[in-house]
Design an enzyme around this catalytic site. Structure first.
Site, PDB file in Angstrom:
ATOM      1  N   MET A  44      -7.219   1.679  -7.903  1.00 16.17           N
ATOM      2  CA  MET A  44      -6.910   0.840  -6.740  1.00 16.17           C
ATOM      3  C   MET A  44      -6.978  -0.631  -7.148  1.00 16.17           C
ATOM      4  SD  MET A  44      -6.523   0.363  -3.380  1.00 16.17           S
ATOM      5  CE  MET A  44      -6.872  -0.972  -2.221  1.00 16.17           C
TER       6      MET A  44
ATOM      7  N   HIS B  60       5.593  11.006 -11.011  1.00 16.29           N
ATOM      8  CA  HIS B  60       5.880   9.595 -10.769  1.00 16.29           C
ATOM      9  C   HIS B  60       6.894   9.006 -11.751  1.00 16.29           C
ATOM     10  CE1 HIS B  60       5.410   5.686  -9.108  1.00 16.29           C
ATOM     11  NE2 HIS B  60       5.005   5.175 -10.253  1.00 16.29           N
TER      12      HIS B  60
ATOM     13  N   CYS C  86       0.802  -1.237   0.000  1.00 12.57           N
ATOM     14  CA  CYS C  86       0.000   0.000   0.000  1.00 12.57           C
ATOM     15  C   CYS C  86       0.835   1.289   0.000  1.00 12.57           C
ATOM     16  CB  CYS C  86      -0.912   0.023   1.236  1.00 12.57           C
ATOM     17  SG  CYS C  86      -1.647  -1.569   1.643  1.00 12.57           S
TER      18      CYS C  86
ATOM     19  N   HIS D 294       0.412   7.002 -16.546  1.00 15.60           N
ATOM     20  CA  HIS D 294       1.507   6.150 -16.055  1.00 15.60           C
ATOM     21  C   HIS D 294       2.173   5.497 -17.266  1.00 15.60           C
ATOM     22  CE1 HIS D 294       3.678   2.816 -14.214  1.00 15.60           C
ATOM     23  NE2 HIS D 294       3.465   3.333 -13.027  1.00 15.60           N
TER      24      HIS D 294
ATOM     25  N   CYS E  42       1.627   3.752  -3.098  1.00 11.54           N
ATOM     26  CA  CYS E  42       0.659   4.749  -3.598  1.00 11.54           C
ATOM     27  C   CYS E  42       0.167   5.691  -2.499  1.00 11.54           C
ATOM     28  CB  CYS E  42      -0.544   4.046  -4.225  1.00 11.54           C
ATOM     29  SG  CYS E  42      -0.120   3.175  -5.746  1.00 11.54           S
ATOM     30  N   HIS E  43       0.071   5.179  -1.259  1.00  9.08           N
ATOM     31  CA  HIS E  43      -0.581   5.972  -0.210  1.00  9.08           C
ATOM     32  C   HIS E  43       0.394   6.646   0.757  1.00  9.08           C
ATOM     33  CE1 HIS E  43      -4.556   4.406  -1.359  1.00  9.08           C
ATOM     34  NE2 HIS E  43      -3.975   3.222  -1.488  1.00  9.08           N
TER      35      HIS E  43
END
Lengths: 567, 567
Positions: free
Chosen positions: B115, B357, B74, B399, B77-78
Site C-alpha cells: 500500500m 495483472h 485507489c 509485478h 488496486c481495490h
C-alpha cells in the site's frame, strides 16, 4: 425536491437507487403498511416498493404468490427482470401505461402474437395479482456459487451399484419419457405395452430430457440407459432405465434457480446444464452428477449492449465435434463450447440474431438449425467450421421444438418449423452438399389453422404432424394437423379433446414409426392425473387407443428415436 | 423489526435492498440532512446511505470529490466496487471495523504489504475524506454501449491524409514515449538529441502505450509509426510519429470509464482495449479507431464464484498466433482471443490463479509470463497450445511491468520480476526446449532494499535494473538498484532524487542499449513540469544527463525496443 415529505402521518416519499435499471433514481410513495411489509421481504423487498409515484402495491403474501405465479407462467418468455425476449418487455414504464384492466384482459384472453390465454387455467384473482405485480419493479434473484451446487448434489444410487443389465424384461428401448409439467415428475411409459411404468420425481416443469446419442459413442459404451432431466427450478436429475421403477432416479443436483436445457458430451463424460437465472451454464460429471465448472453467460449482445439477464436456451451436443452448442437467447450468439479440455475451455462466440430459443440438427449432424424468434429467422450454425452458415427468413416467431427433417421430391432433404406467431409451417432445404441451390432457402410453406409449438415426423412415415397449442380458440388449440410430405397438403385435422382448459400438444413417434403419440394436456387441472396420451396409427391416422393417468403430459421422448437421433 | 421507527423527529431506520451485494438487506439510519443529500446524487445516491447503522456520511460535494479521488488513487488496486484485488477489500463491513483514525493512518503512511503512502502527495483533508468514503457503500458506475463508444470516436487526421514518409528528420525509431500521468499527456522525446518533441493530449493517467511489434508483420507493412495509448478514463488515442508534433494525435475513442491496457493485432487490423469498468474488452479498427465489438469479461472465477467487477488487466498480442491474451484479473483466467474472425470469435478461457495483472513474453514469443499477484505466482501460458503451461511460486505480490529476459550462465534463458510486497527480484528459467530442467523453476533471487514496480534490461547490457517505488521510506523509494547478470550481485544503488514527494520509477534502455533512462516522478506536484528523466551510461552506470520539464513522468517506451520486442 426534498427527500422526505410527510404528506400524511403515514405516507412518505423516498428516492431509491434502483439497481435493476443500472442506476436510475426512482420515487416511491409508500403507506406505513406497505413499508412495514417491505421489511420482511428480503430479496426484492424494496424493489417491490420502487415503482413510479402511483405504482400499485401488494401485500407481502400477495407479492410472494404473484412472484411464484410469474416465475411459473410468465418468466420463460418475459424474463425474471422482465426486459422481454420471446415475450414483450414488462417493466413498469411499459405495463403502467396499459394499466390494470388492459393487462388483466391480455392475460385472460391472450393475443394472436403468441401470448397464451390463461382464463381457462387461472382464477380471476391470480390474473389480477399478476397484472398488479408486473406494474411493480421486478425483484432480482441471487447468484449461485459452484460450492452451493455441490451442496445440493444428491446420490441415490452409487455408480458402483449400477446394474450391468436391465433389472426388468420390458423393451426399454421403446420406452417414452413423458414430462408431467406442473407436478415436477417424468413418467416412464412402456411403448410396447402402452403402460405407465413409473412417475419419477424431478425438477418443476421439466423442459427437456436428454440421453447421449449414438452418433459419437458406440451402443456398447453408452446404450442410452441414462437420461438427464432439467427442471425449470434448475434441478438436474439422472435416470437409469435399467433400474426397477422405484430406483430409476439415481442422482440429482441443482445448477440454477431457473433453467431449461441439458446436454451430454459426445464422450459421455459430462453433462452441461443451461440456466436462465443465474445466467450461466454448468458442466457436471455425467457419472456422479458433481458440478465441475460454471461459465457465466452474461455478455454483450449483437447490438453492442450489455445484457445482465442473458439466458441460456437450447443446449445440444454436436454429433461430429467434441463440443456443445449453447444458445445465448438475448445475446443472439451461439457459443460452441469444446469439452475436450475444460480447464482451458475453448468457446466460439458465433454472432447470429435474437432471440435464440430451440433448434435441431440436420440429418448429417453438421448443421444446427435454431429459431431466432424475435428476428423471424432460422439460424444455421456449421459445427465443423464453428461459424455461422446461414440465416433463413421464416414466419412470425418460429418454434420447431424437436424439429423435423425429411426428404422433399423437389428440394431433397428439408427441415421444417412451426411458429408461435402464426399458423404456418415453413420448410427449407438443408442439404448444401447434395442440393446447393435449395440449401437454406424456403422450399414451401403450409398454412395451418393456428400457431403451434411442435413439429415432428419419422423416416418411416409419409406425414408431418404439427400442433396448434398457441391458438386462443379451444377447438383449434385442441386440434392437431397432419400434412403429406409429397403433396404438402393437410390430409387430416384431428381434435383429440373437447374438454375446456385442455389442449393438444407435442407429437412423438414410437421406435419403428408405426405409432404417433399426442398429449392431451390438462392445463386447467394440471395437478390431477386427468391428462392422456392419444395413440394414432401412423399410416391410417386412426386413433388406436389412449393411455390415461398422466399429470399434465407435454413433451414425450422415445428412447430409440432420441438416442439414435431419428427426426 | 419495524421498517420505520421514529427515534427523533429527524432520524429514521429504513431497510433497503442493496444490489451491490447481490441482494442482502441493509439497515440504514439516516438523519434528515443525509437523506436529503441522497436525493441529488443520482447514481449511487442511496448506495451512499446504505451503510451500517452508524455509517458516516458525506455532503454531496465531498462524496463526489472523494469518489473522484478514490477512482484516481485507489480503484486500480481495490476496485470501484471495493471488493479488492491487488489491494484489500474495502467494503464497509471491513473498513468500519478499522474506523476513521486507523484508515487515515494507513492511507497516510502506507504499509509494507504494498500500500502506497500518500502523506507526501495528498492533503490531510483529502485523506480524511477518503477514509470516510470507504466506510460508505460504493456507488455502481453505469454500463457503456457500443453505440456510445462510436459517438465518442474522433478523427483528427483522416487516414487518407497520413503522410507517406516522416514529416521531420528526427530519428523517430529512437523516440521515447513517456507517460505524463496526472495531466493526461504523453511526451514524445528524441532519444538521440535528448529533447522533448511534443506533449500529446491523451486519456488520464495513461497506463500503457503500445505499437505493433515486428514479430508478425514486416517493417514495410507496419513500421511501428502508429502508437496507441490507453488512459485510465478509457480514452484510447492513436499517435502517428511521422507527423509534425502538432499533428501527432490522429484519432481517439473511448471504450470504458476505467481502463488499463491496449494491444494491436498481429495483422495490424485491430486494436483491443481492456477495461476495468464496465468489465469488458473492445475490438477497435486500428486505422479508423471505430469500435467494432464489445466482449463482456464478467464471469465466474476459478473458485466457482460469480464476479461482477471482473476486470481486464494486461492485454497482449501473441507474436506467433493470430490472437491476443486478455488477462481476467479477478477471474484468474487468461483468455486467448483469436482475432482472425471476430464475428465467430474464438476464445480459450485458460484457468490459472488470482489476481492476474502484468506480464511479458519469453524471447521466443511462445510463452507469456504473467503475475498472479494475490497467489504469489508467475503464471505461464503456452500460446501455441492455447493452454496453461506452468505456475511458478515467487515472492509476495509479483509485478514485472514490462519484465526482463536475459541469459544466465547456469540456467540459460531466464525471466525476472520485481514484487510489490517485498524487496526481492525472482529469476526463473524460461527455455523449456533448450533447458528443460531449469524451465519454469526459480533459478535464483536477488534481495533489494525495497518492493518495486519495474524490472528492465537489454541484450547489449550486463546489468538488470529494478526500482523500489513501493517502499514507504523516501531514501529507498528514490533509489534504483542494478545487479549483474552473471554474479547476481547488486553492483550499484543509485538515488536519483532527494526531493520530498518525488520517487524513482521505471527504467528503459535506448535503442542500442548504451543508455538507461529512469524517471524522477514528481508525485507531490504532479501537475507541474518538475519531473525529470535521468540518463545513465549503460556500461559505466554513471549519470550522463537529465531531461527536464516532464509532468510526472512514469512509464517510458522506446520505439525500437518495444517494436522489435527487445526485452
Amino acid at each position: 425536491m426534498s427527500a422526505i415529505s410527510v404528506q400524511t402521518p403515514w405516507v412518505l416519499v423516498v428516492t431509491v437507487y434502483d439497481c435493476s435499471k443500472g442506476g436510475n433514481m426512482k420515487t416511491m410513495k409508500l403507506g406505513m403498511t406497505a413499508l412495514s411489509l417491505a421489511v420482511g421481504l428480503g430479496l426484492g423487498g424494496v424493489a417491490m416498493q420502487a415503482g413510479a409515484a402511483d405504482a400499485p402495491t401488494l401485500s407481502k403474501d400477495d407479492f410472494e404468490k404473484a412472484k411464484t405465479l410469474y416465475f411459473q407462467r410468465c418468466a420463460g418468455c418475459h424474463g425474471v427482470l422482465r426486459k422481454g425476449a420471446t415475450g414483450k418487455n414488462l417493466e413498469p414504464e411499459n405495463t403502467m401505461k396499459l394499466g390494470q384492466d388492459r393487462l388483466e384482459r391480455i392475460i385472460t384472453l391472450g393475443t394472436e402474437g403468441g401470448m397464451n390465454n390463461f382464463d381457462d387455467i387461472m382464477p380471476k384473482e391470480d390474473i389480477s395479482l399478476l397484472a398488479t405485480y408486473i406494474q411493480m419493479d421486478p425483484p432480482k434473484p441471487p447468484e449461485m456459487s459452484l460450492a452451493l451446487m455441490k451442496e445440493r448434489t444428491k446420490v441415490y444410487v452409487d455408480p458402483k451399484d449400477y446394474p450391468a443389465k436391465p433389472l426388468h424384461d420390458r423393451n426399454w428401448e421403446n420406452f417414452f419419457l413423458v414430462i408431467e409439467r406442473d407436478v415436477g415428475k417424468v413418467a416412464v411409459v412402456d411403448g410396447d405395452k402402452h403402460e405407465i411404468v413409473a412417475h419419477i420425481d424431478t425438477g418443476y416443469a421439466v423442459h427437456v430430457i436428454k440421453a447421449l446419442e449414438h452418433s459419437t459413442v458406440s451402443k456398447a459404451e453408452n446404450p442410452g440407459r441414462f437420461w438427464y432431466t432439467m427442471g425449470r427450478d434448475g434441478k438436474l436429475n439422472k435416470i437409469d432405465l435399467w433400474q426397477t421403477p422405484d430406483k430409476m432416479l439415481v442422482a440429482e443436483t441443482q445448477i440454477a434457480y431457473d433453467a431449461r436445457d441439458v446436454a451430454i458430451s459426445g464422450d459421455g463424460k459430462y453433462v452441461v446444464g443451461g440456466a436462465y437465472w443465474p445466467p450461466h451454464f454448468v458442466i457436471v460429471d455425467a457419472m456422479t452428477m458433481e458440478p465441475l465448472k460454471v461459465v457465466s453467460s452474461r455478455g454483450v449482445n449483437v447490438d453492442g449492449d450489455y445484457v445482465e439477464e442473458s439466458r441460456v436456451a437450447a443446449v445440444y451436443d454436436t454429433p461430429n465435434e467434441t463440443s456443445w452448442l449453447v444458445s445465448m437467447k438475448e445475446l443472439g450468439q451461439m457459443w460452441q463450447v469444446d469439452y475436450s479440455d475444460i480447464d482451458n475451455l475453448r468457446i466460439e462466440k458465433i454472432d447470429s440474431a435474437k432471440f435464440l430459443h430451440d433448434g435441431f440438427f440436420d440429418p448429417t449432424g453438421r448443421y444446427f438449425q435454431i429459431a431466432a424468434n424475435a428476428s423471424n429467422k432460422m439460424v444455421v450454425v456449421d459445427t465443423k467450421e464453428r461459424k455461422l452458415e446461414a440465416m433463413i427468413d421464416v414466419g412470425k416467431l418460429p418454434h420447431p421444438g424437436p424439429g423435423a427433417n425429411w426428404n422433399d421430391p423437389k428440394c431433397g432433404p428439408v427441415g421444417g418449423t412451426t411458429h408461435l406467431g402464426e399458423g404456418t409451417v415453413t420448410v427449407w432445404g438443408n442439404d448444401p452438399a447434395g442440393h446447393p441451390d435449395q440449401a437454406w432457402k424456403v422450399c414451401y410453406t403450409v398454412e395451418t389453422d393456428g400457431p403451434g409449438l411442435f413439429i415432428r415426423t419419422h423416416p418411416n412415415s409419409q406425414y408431418v404432424w404439427a400442433d396448434q397449442t398457441k391458438h386462443p380458440e379451444p377447438e383449434v388449440q385442441q386440434t392437431i394437423q397432419v400434412f403429406d410430405k409429397d403433396t404438402h397438403e393437410i390430409v387430416k385435422s384431428i381434435r383429440i379433446t373437447d374438454k375446456p382448459g385442455y389442449a393438444a400438444v407435442h407429437t412423438e413417434f414410437n421406435a419403428d414409426g408405426t405409432e404417433v403419440w399426442v398429449s392431451v394436456w390438462n392445463r386447467k387441472d394440471s395437478k390431477e392425473p386427468n391428462g392422456e396420451i392419444v395413440i394414432f396409427d401412423a399410416k391410417t391416422l386412426e386413433e388406436k387407443g389412449r393411455i390415461k393417468g398422466f399429470y399434465a403430459p407435454t413433451g414425450k421422448f422415445n428412447v430409440h428415436n432420441r438416442v439414435e437421433h431419428v427426426t
